[in-house]
Design a protein around this motif. Structure first.
Motif, PDB file in Angstrom:
ATOM      1  N   ALA A 188      -3.331   2.935   2.287  1.00  0.00           N
ATOM      2  CA  ALA A 188      -3.649   4.256   1.738  1.00  0.00           C
ATOM      3  C   ALA A 188      -2.418   4.923   1.137  1.00  0.00           C
ATOM      4  N   GLN A 189      -1.238   4.519   1.574  1.00  0.00           N
ATOM      5  CA  GLN A 189       0.011   5.114   1.077  1.00  0.00           C
ATOM      6  C   GLN A 189       0.555   4.388  -0.151  1.00  0.00           C
ATOM      7  N   TRP A 190       0.075   3.203  -0.420  1.00  0.00           N
ATOM      8  CA  TRP A 190       0.613   2.400  -1.513  1.00  0.00           C
ATOM      9  C   TRP A 190      -0.069   2.742  -2.836  1.00  0.00           C
ATOM     10  N   GLU A 191       0.705   2.985  -3.858  1.00  0.00           N
ATOM     11  CA  GLU A 191       0.198   3.248  -5.213  1.00  0.00           C
ATOM     12  C   GLU A 191       0.956   2.369  -6.205  1.00  0.00           C
ATOM     13  N   PRO A 192       0.705   1.066  -6.193  1.00  0.00           N
ATOM     14  CA  PRO A 192       1.435   0.170  -7.093  1.00  0.00           C
ATOM     15  C   PRO A 192       1.065   0.404  -8.553  1.00  0.00           C
ATOM     16  N   GLU A 193       2.005   0.111  -9.437  1.00  0.00           N
ATOM     17  CA  GLU A 193       1.764   0.281 -10.874  1.00  0.00           C
ATOM     18  C   GLU A 193       1.018  -0.898 -11.484  1.00  0.00           C
ATOM     19  N   THR A 194       1.192  -2.082 -10.920  1.00  0.00           N
ATOM     20  CA  THR A 194       0.544  -3.271 -11.468  1.00  0.00           C
ATOM     21  C   THR A 194      -0.898  -3.332 -10.983  1.00  0.00           C
ATOM     22  N   ILE A 195      -1.834  -3.331 -11.932  1.00  0.00           N
ATOM     23  CA  ILE A 195      -3.257  -3.366 -11.617  1.00  0.00           C
ATOM     24  C   ILE A 195      -3.860  -4.587 -12.301  1.00  0.00           C
ATOM     25  N   GLY A 196      -4.707  -5.312 -11.555  1.00  0.00           N
ATOM     26  CA  GLY A 196      -5.318  -6.507 -12.122  1.00  0.00           C
ATOM     27  C   GLY A 196      -6.634  -6.838 -11.459  1.00  0.00           C
ATOM     28  N   GLU A 197      -7.062  -8.066 -11.658  1.00  0.00           N
ATOM     29  CA  GLU A 197      -8.335  -8.577 -11.151  1.00  0.00           C
ATOM     30  C   GLU A 197      -8.047  -9.679 -10.136  1.00  0.00           C
ATOM     31  N   SER A 198      -8.717  -9.632  -8.992  1.00  0.00           N
ATOM     32  CA  SER A 198      -8.490 -10.638  -7.955  1.00  0.00           C
ATOM     33  C   SER A 198      -9.352 -11.887  -8.138  1.00  0.00           C
ATOM     34  N   HIS A 199     -10.413 -11.782  -8.942  1.00  0.00           N
ATOM     35  CA  HIS A 199     -11.385 -12.873  -9.108  1.00  0.00           C
ATOM     36  C   HIS A 199     -12.061 -13.190  -7.772  1.00  0.00           C
ATOM     37  N   MET A 200     -12.180 -12.146  -6.951  1.00  0.00           N
ATOM     38  CA  MET A 200     -12.804 -12.300  -5.638  1.00  0.00           C
ATOM     39  C   MET A 200     -14.053 -11.437  -5.558  1.00  0.00           C
ATOM     40  N   CYS A 201     -14.941 -11.833  -4.632  1.00  0.00           N
ATOM     41  CA  CYS A 201     -16.196 -11.118  -4.417  1.00  0.00           C
ATOM     42  C   CYS A 201     -16.548 -11.181  -2.938  1.00  0.00           C
ATOM     43  N   ILE A 202     -17.064 -10.079  -2.419  1.00  0.00           N
ATOM     44  CA  ILE A 202     -17.632 -10.068  -1.071  1.00  0.00           C
ATOM     45  C   ILE A 202     -19.142  -9.967  -1.259  1.00  0.00           C
ATOM     46  N   ALA A 203     -19.859 -11.015  -0.850  1.00  0.00           N
ATOM     47  CA  ALA A 203     -21.315 -11.057  -0.989  1.00  0.00           C
ATOM     48  C   ALA A 203     -21.967 -10.087  -0.010  1.00  0.00           C
ATOM     49  N   ARG A 222     -15.004   1.839  -6.265  1.00  0.00           N
ATOM     50  CA  ARG A 222     -14.420   0.531  -6.569  1.00  0.00           C
ATOM     51  C   ARG A 222     -13.558   0.075  -5.395  1.00  0.00           C
ATOM     52  N   HIS A 223     -13.631  -1.221  -5.115  1.00  0.00           N
ATOM     53  CA  HIS A 223     -12.852  -1.819  -4.039  1.00  0.00           C
ATOM     54  C   HIS A 223     -11.615  -2.501  -4.617  1.00  0.00           C
ATOM     55  N   TRP A 224     -10.528  -2.441  -3.834  1.00  0.00           N
ATOM     56  CA  TRP A 224      -9.244  -2.989  -4.260  1.00  0.00           C
ATOM     57  C   TRP A 224      -8.558  -3.704  -3.115  1.00  0.00           C
ATOM     58  N   LEU A 225      -7.851  -4.767  -3.443  1.00  0.00           N
ATOM     59  CA  LEU A 225      -6.897  -5.382  -2.534  1.00  0.00           C
ATOM     60  C   LEU A 225      -5.554  -4.796  -2.923  1.00  0.00           C
ATOM     61  N   VAL A 226      -4.868  -4.145  -1.984  1.00  0.00           N
ATOM     62  CA  VAL A 226      -3.676  -3.377  -2.310  1.00  0.00           C
ATOM     63  C   VAL A 226      -2.473  -3.887  -1.524  1.00  0.00           C
ATOM     64  N   THR A 227      -1.378  -4.118  -2.253  1.00  0.00           N
ATOM     65  CA  THR A 227      -0.087  -4.448  -1.656  1.00  0.00           C
ATOM     66  C   THR A 227       0.918  -3.442  -2.215  1.00  0.00           C
ATOM     67  N   PRO A 228       2.136  -3.432  -1.736  1.00  0.00           N
ATOM     68  CA  PRO A 228       3.120  -2.492  -2.291  1.00  0.00           C
ATOM     69  C   PRO A 228       3.391  -2.714  -3.786  1.00  0.00           C
ATOM     70  N   THR A 229       3.130  -3.916  -4.290  1.00  0.00           N
ATOM     71  CA  THR A 229       3.480  -4.219  -5.684  1.00  0.00           C
ATOM     72  C   THR A 229       2.301  -4.354  -6.630  1.00  0.00           C
ATOM     73  N   GLN A 230       1.082  -4.547  -6.104  1.00  0.00           N
ATOM     74  CA  GLN A 230      -0.062  -4.682  -7.004  1.00  0.00           C
ATOM     75  C   GLN A 230      -1.366  -4.230  -6.352  1.00  0.00           C
ATOM     76  N   LYS A 231      -2.315  -3.899  -7.229  1.00  0.00           N
ATOM     77  CA  LYS A 231      -3.644  -3.449  -6.830  1.00  0.00           C
ATOM     78  C   LYS A 231      -4.632  -4.284  -7.636  1.00  0.00           C
ATOM     79  N   LEU A 232      -5.427  -5.116  -6.930  1.00  0.00           N
ATOM     80  CA  LEU A 232      -6.340  -6.035  -7.594  1.00  0.00           C
ATOM     81  C   LEU A 232      -7.777  -5.673  -7.254  1.00  0.00           C
TER      82      LEU A 232
END
Length: 181
Positions: free
Chosen positions: A30-45, A77-87
C-alpha cells in the motif's frame, strides 16, 4: 525455511487466529508507488486458480508469494506491486477464495485458498452481491482485495446465521446481511 501452513481452523480460537494473522510479515504494498507500470500476463480465475500466459501456476508457494504483493485500486483493477514496478493482473471475480469459516468468541475467522487467515469485522467486512436466490458473499482481505466464499463456506456461514435466528452474521461487533439488498 520450509512453509508451515497454519493449523486447521476448527482447532484454533479467535485469539489464536488473530495472533497468526498478525504474525504474518507482508510487504507494505500500500505504501509503494512505483513509476514503472506494465502487464503481468497473469490471471486469477473465478475458481481461485492462478495462470501465467495461459498456463496454470501449480506451485502453491508461488501463488502465496504473488498474493502477498497483490492490491486492488479504487477503480477495481488488480495489481502486483513491488518497490520498482506495478503490473496489472486480470481477476475474473475475486482475488481469493474463502474455503473455511469458524465462529468463536464473537468473531468469524476465515481461511483462504492461500492459507491466509482473516477475521471478519469492521476492517474486514462481509458483503453480499447478486440476488436473494443466488447471492455471492465476499470478505474484504487486504489492500482492497476480496475473497469470495466458496459453496461449502457459504453453507457454513448460512448455518451460523440461521442458528442466530436470521439471515445476518456478526463478527467483532459488526453485523453483515447474507442476502443482497
Amino acid at each position: 525455511m520450509p512453509y508451515e501452513p497454519p493449523p486447521e481452523l476448527a482447532g484454533l480460537s479467535l485469539a489464536e487466529v488473530a495472533e497468526l494473522a498478525a504474525s504474518r510479515k507482508l510487504p507494505p504494498v500500500a505504501q509503494w508507488e512505483p513509476e514503472t507500470i506494465g502487464e503481468s500476463h497473469m490471471c486469477i480465475a473465478a475458481d481461485g486458480r492462478w495462470f501465467h500466459e495461459g498456463d496454470e501456476i501449480r506451485r502453491p508457494a508461488m501463488v502465496r508469494a504473488f498474493a502477498s504483493i497483490l492490491r486492488r485500486d479504487a477503480d477495481g483493477r488488480h495489481w502486483l506491486v513491488t518497490p520498482t514496478q506495478k503490473l496489472s493482473i486480470e481477476v475474473e471475480d475475486a482475488a481469493f477464495i474463502a474455503v473455511d469459516v469458524r465462529q468463536d468468541a464473537g468473531g468469524l475467522a476465515f481461511r483462504l485458498n492461500t492459507d491466509d487467515l482473516v477475521i471478519a469485522g469492521p476492517e474486514h467486512p462481509i458483503r453480499s452481491e447478486g440476488d436473494p436466490d443466488t447471492p455471492a458473499i465476499y470478505l474484504a482481505v487486504r489492500n482492497g482485495t476480496e475473497a469470495r466464499l466458496n459453496r461449502s463456506t457459504y453453507a457454513q456461514l448460512a448455518e451460523i446465521a440461521l442458528a442466530g435466528g436470521g439471515f445476518t452474521v456478526s463478527s467483532l461487533g459488526a453485523t453483515f446481511p447474507l442476502i443482497p439488498a
